[in-house]
Each structure stands twice: as structure tokens, then as C-alpha cells.
Scaffold this motif. Structure first.
Motif: not given
Length: 82
Positions: A27-42, A64-68
Motif C-alpha cells: 500500500a503506497v500512501e500519497d502523504t502530501d496529497g498531490d495525487g502522485v507518488y514521489s520516490m520518498e512515498e514509494l 512522479a508516479i501516478d496510479a496507472e
């Protein structure tokens, strides 16, 4: 001619259809709420992710990595939960 009815339970049906299978995706959490995932979040979900795997997962090269992209990277085996 006699017709026989087969009764199945929902759990058995789920097993037959493969709906009860679990995956090793984290489960990857989008901690900053920007709708994409950063390296730190991943890294929080995939501690062993490399810069190369992140870059290969970032299909549109926006940093950044989006959901798709995340789903595609997981399906391709670029991201594995440890």
C-alpha cells in the motif's frame, strides 16, 4: 430426464473465479496529497526501490508516479514488496 443442481458457496465461487487471491502489492500512501507518488512515498512501501526502477516506472517522465504508472510497474515486477 432428471436435472441435478449444483450448489456452491460464495467462498468456493470466489476461489474458482480467482477473486479470493491476494497479491504482494504494497500500500503506497500519497502523504502530501498531490495525487502522485514521489520516490520518498514509494520508498515507504517499497524500501528496496532503486532510482532506475523509479525512472523506468515513470512512463511520462514527470518525476512522479501516478496510479496507472504504479499499477503498470507492479504488474511488470518493477516494484516488489519485501
Amino acid at each position: 430426464m432428471e436435472t441435478k443442481t449444483i450448489k456452491t458457496t460464495p467462498i468456493l465461487l470466489m476461489i474458482v473465479l480467482g477473486l479470493g487471491a491476494t497479491t504482494a502489492m504494497a500500500a503506497v500512501e500519497d502523504t502530501d496529497g498531490d495525487g502522485v507518488y514521489s520516490m520518498e512515498e514509494l520508498k515507504a512501501a517499497y524500501p528496496e526501490i532503486t532510482d532506475e526502477a523509479f525512472e523506468e516506472s515513470d512512463l511520462n517522465a514527470d518525476g512522479a508516479i501516478d496510479a496507472e504508472e504504479l499499477a503498470a510497474a507492479e504488474a511488470a515486477g518493477l516494484l516488489t514488496a519485501s
